[in-house]
Scaffold this motif. Sequence first.
Motif, PDB file in Angstrom:
ATOM      1  N   ALA A   1      -4.239  -4.323   7.971  1.00  0.00           N
ATOM      2  CA  ALA A   1      -4.128  -4.057   6.535  1.00  0.00           C
ATOM      3  C   ALA A   1      -2.720  -3.551   6.253  1.00  0.00           C
ATOM      4  O   ALA A   1      -2.057  -2.993   7.136  1.00  0.00           O
ATOM      5  CB  ALA A   1      -5.162  -3.028   6.094  1.00  0.00           C
ATOM      6  N   ASP A   2      -2.277  -3.758   5.042  1.00  0.00           N
ATOM      7  CA  ASP A   2      -0.945  -3.325   4.641  1.00  0.00           C
ATOM      8  C   ASP A   2      -1.071  -2.097   3.746  1.00  0.00           C
ATOM      9  O   ASP A   2      -1.744  -2.133   2.711  1.00  0.00           O
ATOM     10  CB  ASP A   2      -0.241  -4.465   3.890  1.00  0.00           C
ATOM     11  CG  ASP A   2       1.132  -4.046   3.404  1.00  0.00           C
ATOM     12  OD1 ASP A   2       2.004  -3.783   4.251  1.00  0.00           O
ATOM     13  OD2 ASP A   2       1.334  -3.967   2.179  1.00  0.00           O
ATOM     14  N   GLY A   3      -0.420  -1.017   4.155  1.00  0.00           N
ATOM     15  CA  GLY A   3      -0.550   0.233   3.428  1.00  0.00           C
ATOM     16  C   GLY A   3      -0.052   0.152   2.000  1.00  0.00           C
ATOM     17  O   GLY A   3      -0.649   0.728   1.083  1.00  0.00           O
ATOM     18  N   ASP A   4       1.043  -0.576   1.782  1.00  0.00           N
ATOM     19  CA  ASP A   4       1.583  -0.693   0.430  1.00  0.00           C
ATOM     20  C   ASP A   4       0.600  -1.432  -0.480  1.00  0.00           C
ATOM     21  O   ASP A   4       0.383  -1.044  -1.633  1.00  0.00           O
ATOM     22  CB  ASP A   4       2.927  -1.422   0.436  1.00  0.00           C
ATOM     23  CG  ASP A   4       4.051  -0.557   0.982  1.00  0.00           C
ATOM     24  OD1 ASP A   4       3.742   0.451   1.636  1.00  0.00           O
ATOM     25  OD2 ASP A   4       5.229  -0.884   0.777  1.00  0.00           O
ATOM     26  N   ALA A   5       0.019  -2.515   0.056  1.00  0.00           N
ATOM     27  CA  ALA A   5      -0.953  -3.278  -0.742  1.00  0.00           C
ATOM     28  C   ALA A   5      -2.160  -2.408  -1.084  1.00  0.00           C
ATOM     29  O   ALA A   5      -2.685  -2.456  -2.204  1.00  0.00           O
ATOM     30  CB  ALA A   5      -1.395  -4.528   0.011  1.00  0.00           C
ATOM     31  N   ALA A   6      -2.591  -1.584  -0.116  1.00  0.00           N
ATOM     32  CA  ALA A   6      -3.726  -0.687  -0.365  1.00  0.00           C
ATOM     33  C   ALA A   6      -3.363   0.369  -1.408  1.00  0.00           C
ATOM     34  O   ALA A   6      -4.191   0.781  -2.218  1.00  0.00           O
ATOM     35  CB  ALA A   6      -4.166  -0.025   0.936  1.00  0.00           C
ATOM     36  N   PHE A   7      -2.094   0.781  -1.393  1.00  0.00           N
ATOM     37  CA  PHE A   7      -1.632   1.732  -2.394  1.00  0.00           C
ATOM     38  C   PHE A   7      -1.586   1.076  -3.772  1.00  0.00           C
ATOM     39  O   PHE A   7      -2.035   1.652  -4.770  1.00  0.00           O
ATOM     40  CB  PHE A   7      -0.253   2.268  -2.002  1.00  0.00           C
ATOM     41  CG  PHE A   7       0.380   3.130  -3.057  1.00  0.00           C
ATOM     42  CD1 PHE A   7      -0.009   4.457  -3.210  1.00  0.00           C
ATOM     43  CD2 PHE A   7       1.331   2.620  -3.924  1.00  0.00           C
ATOM     44  CE1 PHE A   7       0.552   5.244  -4.206  1.00  0.00           C
ATOM     45  CE2 PHE A   7       1.899   3.396  -4.912  1.00  0.00           C
ATOM     46  CZ  PHE A   7       1.506   4.720  -5.055  1.00  0.00           C
ATOM     47  N   PHE A   8      -1.063  -0.145  -3.840  1.00  0.00           N
ATOM     48  CA  PHE A   8      -0.996  -0.850  -5.128  1.00  0.00           C
ATOM     49  C   PHE A   8      -2.392  -1.002  -5.742  1.00  0.00           C
ATOM     50  O   PHE A   8      -2.573  -0.877  -6.951  1.00  0.00           O
ATOM     51  CB  PHE A   8      -0.398  -2.258  -4.968  1.00  0.00           C
ATOM     52  CG  PHE A   8       1.021  -2.296  -4.471  1.00  0.00           C
ATOM     53  CD1 PHE A   8       1.917  -1.272  -4.748  1.00  0.00           C
ATOM     54  CD2 PHE A   8       1.470  -3.375  -3.712  1.00  0.00           C
ATOM     55  CE1 PHE A   8       3.219  -1.312  -4.281  1.00  0.00           C
ATOM     56  CE2 PHE A   8       2.770  -3.426  -3.247  1.00  0.00           C
ATOM     57  CZ  PHE A   8       3.647  -2.396  -3.525  1.00  0.00           C
ATOM     58  N   SER A   9      -3.375  -1.296  -4.873  1.00  0.00           N
ATOM     59  CA  SER A   9      -4.729  -1.538  -5.380  1.00  0.00           C
ATOM     60  C   SER A   9      -5.469  -0.233  -5.671  1.00  0.00           C
ATOM     61  O   SER A   9      -6.603  -0.259  -6.133  1.00  0.00           O
ATOM     62  CB  SER A   9      -5.525  -2.375  -4.371  1.00  0.00           C
ATOM     63  OG  SER A   9      -5.731  -1.638  -3.177  1.00  0.00           O
ATOM     64  N   ARG A  10      -4.836   0.876  -5.363  1.00  0.00           N
ATOM     65  CA  ARG A  10      -5.392   2.222  -5.587  1.00  0.00           C
ATOM     66  C   ARG A  10      -6.527   2.544  -4.632  1.00  0.00           C
ATOM     67  O   ARG A  10      -7.329   3.458  -4.884  1.00  0.00           O
ATOM     68  CB  ARG A  10      -5.858   2.400  -7.039  1.00  0.00           C
ATOM     69  CG  ARG A  10      -4.795   2.092  -8.083  1.00  0.00           C
ATOM     70  CD  ARG A  10      -3.757   3.182  -8.198  1.00  0.00           C
ATOM     71  NE  ARG A  10      -4.329   4.479  -8.505  1.00  0.00           N
ATOM     72  CZ  ARG A  10      -4.703   4.854  -9.718  1.00  0.00           C
ATOM     73  NH1 ARG A  10      -4.557   4.033 -10.724  1.00  0.00           N
ATOM     74  NH2 ARG A  10      -5.218   6.048  -9.921  1.00  0.00           N
ATOM     75  N   ASP A  11      -6.609   1.823  -3.535  1.00  0.00           N
ATOM     76  CA  ASP A  11      -7.637   2.122  -2.542  1.00  0.00           C
ATOM     77  C   ASP A  11      -7.152   3.151  -1.538  1.00  0.00           C
ATOM     78  O   ASP A  11      -7.946   3.706  -0.790  1.00  0.00           O
ATOM     79  CB  ASP A  11      -8.055   0.840  -1.819  1.00  0.00           C
ATOM     80  CG  ASP A  11      -8.805  -0.084  -2.754  1.00  0.00           C
ATOM     81  OD1 ASP A  11      -9.904   0.303  -3.186  1.00  0.00           O
ATOM     82  OD2 ASP A  11      -8.275  -1.160  -3.074  1.00  0.00           O
ATOM     83  N   LEU A  12      -5.864   3.351  -1.491  1.00  0.00           N
ATOM     84  CA  LEU A  12      -5.287   4.363  -0.610  1.00  0.00           C
ATOM     85  C   LEU A  12      -4.574   5.369  -1.487  1.00  0.00           C
ATOM     86  O   LEU A  12      -3.789   4.994  -2.356  1.00  0.00           O
ATOM     87  CB  LEU A  12      -4.288   3.710   0.358  1.00  0.00           C
ATOM     88  CG  LEU A  12      -3.713   4.618   1.445  1.00  0.00           C
ATOM     89  CD1 LEU A  12      -4.785   4.952   2.480  1.00  0.00           C
ATOM     90  CD2 LEU A  12      -2.528   3.944   2.128  1.00  0.00           C
ATOM     91  N   TYR A  13      -4.854   6.624  -1.240  1.00  0.00           N
ATOM     92  CA  TYR A  13      -4.219   7.673  -2.038  1.00  0.00           C
ATOM     93  C   TYR A  13      -3.456   8.613  -1.121  1.00  0.00           C
ATOM     94  O   TYR A  13      -3.968   9.009  -0.068  1.00  0.00           O
ATOM     95  CB  TYR A  13      -5.280   8.445  -2.820  1.00  0.00           C
ATOM     96  CG  TYR A  13      -4.727   9.664  -3.512  1.00  0.00           C
ATOM     97  CD1 TYR A  13      -3.781   9.525  -4.522  1.00  0.00           C
ATOM     98  CD2 TYR A  13      -5.121  10.938  -3.137  1.00  0.00           C
ATOM     99  CE1 TYR A  13      -3.236  10.637  -5.135  1.00  0.00           C
ATOM    100  CE2 TYR A  13      -4.594  12.062  -3.762  1.00  0.00           C
ATOM    101  CZ  TYR A  13      -3.647  11.902  -4.758  1.00  0.00           C
ATOM    102  OH  TYR A  13      -3.111  13.001  -5.360  1.00  0.00           O
ATOM    103  N   ILE A  14      -2.233   8.952  -1.505  1.00  0.00           N
ATOM    104  CA  ILE A  14      -1.493   9.941  -0.731  1.00  0.00           C
ATOM    105  C   ILE A  14      -1.006  11.046  -1.662  1.00  0.00           C
ATOM    106  O   ILE A  14      -0.763  10.815  -2.846  1.00  0.00           O
ATOM    107  CB  ILE A  14      -0.293   9.312   0.019  1.00  0.00           C
ATOM    108  CG1 ILE A  14       0.743   8.750  -0.958  1.00  0.00           C
ATOM    109  CG2 ILE A  14      -0.758   8.223   0.969  1.00  0.00           C
ATOM    110  CD1 ILE A  14       2.003   8.272  -0.274  1.00  0.00           C
ATOM    111  N   SER A  15      -0.901  12.236  -1.115  1.00  0.00           N
ATOM    112  CA  SER A  15      -0.314  13.330  -1.885  1.00  0.00           C
ATOM    113  C   SER A  15       0.423  14.256  -0.937  1.00  0.00           C
ATOM    114  O   SER A  15       0.283  14.154   0.283  1.00  0.00           O
ATOM    115  CB  SER A  15      -1.402  14.102  -2.654  1.00  0.00           C
ATOM    116  OG  SER A  15      -2.258  14.760  -1.758  1.00  0.00           O
TER     117      SER A  15
END
Lengths: 173, 336
Positions: free
Chosen positions: A110-124
Amino acid sequence: MPSSINSPNPIPPWARAKVPTALLCRALGPILGRIVQKVSRQHPEVFDRLGPHQKSNFIISPNEFPFALHLRPDSAQPILRAVAKTDIPPHNALIEGRFFLLLQLVDENADGDAAFFSRDLYISGDTEAVVSLRNALDDVDGSIAAETADLFGPLGRTLLSILRKKGVREWAV
Amino acid sequence: MGSMKNIGELVCPAGTPAALRTAVDAGADAVYCGFRNATNARNFPGLNFSPDELKAAVFYAHEKGAKVLLALNTYPAAGGVDLWRDAAALGANAGVDALIVADIGVAHYIAEKHPDIRLHLSVQAAASSAEAIRYYCEHFGVKRVVLPRILTIPEIRTIRKEIPCEIETFIFGNHGLMVEGRCTLTNYLTGQSTNMDGVCSPASQVTYQQEKDGRMSSCLGGFTIDWFEPNEKAGYPTICKGRYTAPHRPEGYYAFEEPIGLNLSNLLGDLMEVGVHAFKIEGRQRSKSYVRSVVETFRQAVDDIRAGIPPDLEKLSVLTEGQKQTQGAFQTKKWR
C-alpha cells in the motif's frame, strides 16, 4: 488525542475477544520485542535514515483494536510494545488507520500517500518524524511483515497469508 | 509503429535504493534520484542517497540495462555552489548516465569539468520556448529538456521541430506548476525554498489536526492552509494547493490549484506520435508500492502502444493526489 476516525467497518470477530487489554498487552510484549530486535539487527540502515528521530516515540493505532503500538526506533535500545488506548504514553507522533491498511503498509502493498489522500490514514504530531519513519522503512527490500512472519516459522507465514487474503477483501489501496 | 521504438523511454522516481531496485525490476528504462542534501528538489527527511548508495545503485541498474539520472536541480545560494560541484563530482564518480540541472552556473561548471556526462535540463529551469531550450543546448551541451507542464501537445510538436535535443515530459504524479523553478511560496511561510533548499513544505513545519467530527486541517508554518470535511479527499500540504477565504468567497476556495494529480495515460500515444523521447513519472517521495504499481502499468502501456494495442491504465487514478486527476495543459490551457 483524536478519536478513531474513518472506522465504519465493524470490529472483526477475532479482534473482539474478551481478553482484558492490559493482559493482552503484556502477552504481546515478548513477541513484539522479538520483532523489533530482529528488524533492528537485519536492517541497521533504517536507523541512519531516521537520524534524530531514532529518539522519537511513535504511537501506531489500529482503529479496531483496544490497544496501540508504541514504537521507539532507537538503534541502541529499540522499543515496540502494546499499550492500552486508555493509557497512551507521551509521544511525538500518532499514526492511525484500519488494521489491514497498517498491515499492508509494512507489507509493501500500500502507498502511504494514497492512504492519506483518501483519508484512511491519519497522522498527527511531528510530521517530520512520521515522514522519516515512513521513508526509512520503505528502504527495506521486501516486506517487513513477511520477515516478521518468518520469525515464527510456518505458523507465522500461514497467519500472514490468511491476513493478506482477508486484507485484500476488506481493504485495498 | 516501428518508428516509436526509440521514443517513450520510461524515467521513474526513486527516493531510496530499495525504490530504485523496485523501479528497475518493474521495467524502468531510467531512474532518477538525488543526494541527501539541498542539491535536489526532493530534500525530504529520510529520503535520498548517500554517495556509496548511489554507486551501488548505478551498478545494480547498469547490470539490468537501466540508466541512472542524478538530479542536481536546485539553485545554489551565493557562496554555496561547492555543494553542487561536489555532488556533480560524486555523481560522475558513481558512473551516473546523466545529471539533471536547472541553474546556469551549475550547468556551466559541469559542462566544463565533466564534459563526458550528459546534461539534462530540469523542469525546474522552466525552459518553455524553443529559443530558451536552444540556448541551453548551444551553451552547455544539454542533450534533453524536461518540459514544464504548461504546454499543449501541439506546442510540444512545434518545439520538437525547432530544438536539437530530446524532449522529456511528465506523464504522471504531482501537478504543482507555479512557474516551475521559480516558486517561492513555501519560502514565504517557512523560510525554506523549494528551489534553493530542495524542500517544498518542509515536514518539520507541517501539522495536521483532526477534530472529533472527522474534519481535518493542515497547517504549514503555523498557518492553516486547508480544511477537509470528514470524507473529503486530501492533498499535499502545499500553499499552491491551499484553500483560502476571501470577502467574495467566504466558504473558502482553491485560489491557485486544486489537490489533483497529473495523469496523461490517455495521451501517451499522442505524446509518442509528436516525438517525446522520454516519459517522466513523478514521485520520489512515494513508496515502493507506488513505484512498482505505476512503473509496471506504464511499462505495459508503452509496450502495448508500440505494439498497436490499446493500453489499460484504469487502476492509476487511486494513486493520484486528492484521488483526482487532470491532463492539465497537455490537453488544454484552460484545464481548471
